[in-house]
Design an enzyme around this catalytic site. Structure first.
Site, PDB file in Angstrom:
ATOM      1  N   CYS A   1     -37.364  60.363  23.415  1.00  0.00           N
ATOM      2  CA  CYS A   1     -36.490  61.016  22.447  1.00  0.00           C
ATOM      3  C   CYS A   1     -34.990  60.838  22.740  1.00  0.00           C
ATOM      4  O   CYS A   1     -34.443  59.783  22.471  1.00  0.00           O
ATOM      5  CB  CYS A   1     -36.864  62.497  22.356  1.00  0.00           C
ATOM      6  SG  CYS A   1     -36.299  63.297  20.819  1.00  0.00           S
TER       7      CYS A   1
ATOM      8  N   GLU B   1     -43.523  63.072  21.297  1.00  0.00           N
ATOM      9  CA  GLU B   1     -43.054  64.069  22.250  1.00  0.00           C
ATOM     10  C   GLU B   1     -43.702  65.413  21.907  1.00  0.00           C
ATOM     11  O   GLU B   1     -43.883  65.753  20.744  1.00  0.00           O
ATOM     12  CB  GLU B   1     -41.535  64.178  22.153  1.00  0.00           C
ATOM     13  CG  GLU B   1     -40.912  65.151  23.142  1.00  0.00           C
ATOM     14  CD  GLU B   1     -39.396  65.198  23.034  1.00  0.00           C
ATOM     15  OE1 GLU B   1     -38.742  65.533  24.029  1.00  0.00           O
ATOM     16  OE2 GLU B   1     -38.865  64.904  21.941  1.00  0.00           O
TER      17      GLU B   1
ATOM     18  N   LYS C   1     -38.835  62.694  31.486  1.00  0.00           N
ATOM     19  CA  LYS C   1     -37.665  62.560  30.614  1.00  0.00           C
ATOM     20  C   LYS C   1     -36.366  62.785  31.386  1.00  0.00           C
ATOM     21  O   LYS C   1     -36.184  63.815  32.025  1.00  0.00           O
ATOM     22  CB  LYS C   1     -37.782  63.568  29.467  1.00  0.00           C
ATOM     23  CG  LYS C   1     -36.684  63.459  28.413  1.00  0.00           C
ATOM     24  CD  LYS C   1     -36.915  64.466  27.293  1.00  0.00           C
ATOM     25  CE  LYS C   1     -35.874  64.352  26.203  1.00  0.00           C
ATOM     26  NZ  LYS C   1     -36.104  65.345  25.112  1.00  0.00           N
TER      27      LYS C   1
END
Length: 275
Positions: free
Chosen positions: A156, A44, A114
């Protein structure tokens, strides 16, 4: 895919300057000296780990330049590349944390934005994170075909939401990508258990390329990029240093695990949240 294929996670300590981080990637690819088809995975925020989220908004307007360079890298090295996240424009005040998947001819075969944004308080030197202040959440689950199996894309904080990964498996996922920049506090407590849980419950391979160390922006990240088998076995661990770790994806082994323990066929609670 009849034979195992190579997956690589590159662990980085990214700074604020994209050109420096890009050159680090190039050096890593040169050192790998790949002799077979490979999927290279980045963390990321690999391209720029900015001081502020406003800086990410500003950079997002120029990041198409770096995407063009990544396309050339894929063609030159003959690799598939999962490019962690790159900030791309959403509107004048926000960006999306875009996870781009390139094939070996440089085409973008998928873009995942995301979905779960990190708005939490953590007992570290930063104290609090409000990712949603300048980042727009994605809305679409992404699972795509590749020579390495069907790939499910995530980022993440997504790893804490198993319903997302159940939806990916419903769409045929065999390999889960989870590029990350976990804090040292949450990483020490939860990183490996969360990743192993996602691998075990979905019976998928997991590749989680991570940020590590103390960054120019003051952030501290946990590292320990992992490659996991569908049984939850750690195939590779980058621990606390920058560099690349490798593992093999064997879909025959995956199918054997799923045949012996048909978890998905037994699951009486199919996710409906992401319909």
């Amino acid at each position: 895919m009849d034979h195992p294929s190579k997956v690589i996670a590159i662990q980085m300590c990214s700074g604020v300057e994209p050109s420096v981080n890009y050159q680090y990637l190039v050096r890593q690819l040169e050192e790998l000296n790949l002799q077979q088809p490979a999927l290279v995975c980045l963390p990321e925020a690999w391209l720029a780990f900015c001081h502020t989220s406003q800086d990410s908004v500003i950079l997002s307007a120029t990041n198409t330049y770096w995407i063009t360079k990544l396309k050339l890298l894929c063609r030159n090295y003959g690799i598939w590349l999962a490019a962690g996240t790159i900030a791309l424009p959403h509107d004048n005040e926000r960006y999306v944390a875009a996870s781009l998947l390139f094939n070996d001819t440089g085409d973008i075969v998928a873009q995942y934005n995301k979905m779960h944004l990190f708005d939490v308080d953590v007992d570290d030197n930063t104290q609090g994170y409000r990712e949603s202040s300048h980042c727009a959440a994605g809305t679409e689950v992404k699972v795509v075909d590749s020579p390495f199996g069907r790939i499910g894309l995530s980022v993440c904080y997504d790893v804490r939401f198993p319903g997302l990964y159940q939806k990916m498996v419903d769409q045929g996922a065999q390999l889960l990508l989870i590029p990350s920049a976990f804090t040292t506090v949450t990483g020490a407590a939860h990183w490996q258990p969360l990743l192993q849980a996602r691998a075990i419950e979905t019976q998928c391979y997991v590749v989680a390329a991570a940020q590590v160390g103390i960054h120019e922006n003051g952030r501290k990240t946990f590292g320990h990029s992992l490659i996991l088998s569908p049984w939850g076995t750690v195939l590779a661990d980058a621990k606390g240093t920058c560099g690349a770790v490798q593992g093999d994806i064997d879909l025959a082994e995956l199918m054997q695990i799923r045949t012996k323990m048909p978890v998905q066929a037994h699951n009486r609670f199919k996710s409906e949240f992401y319909e």
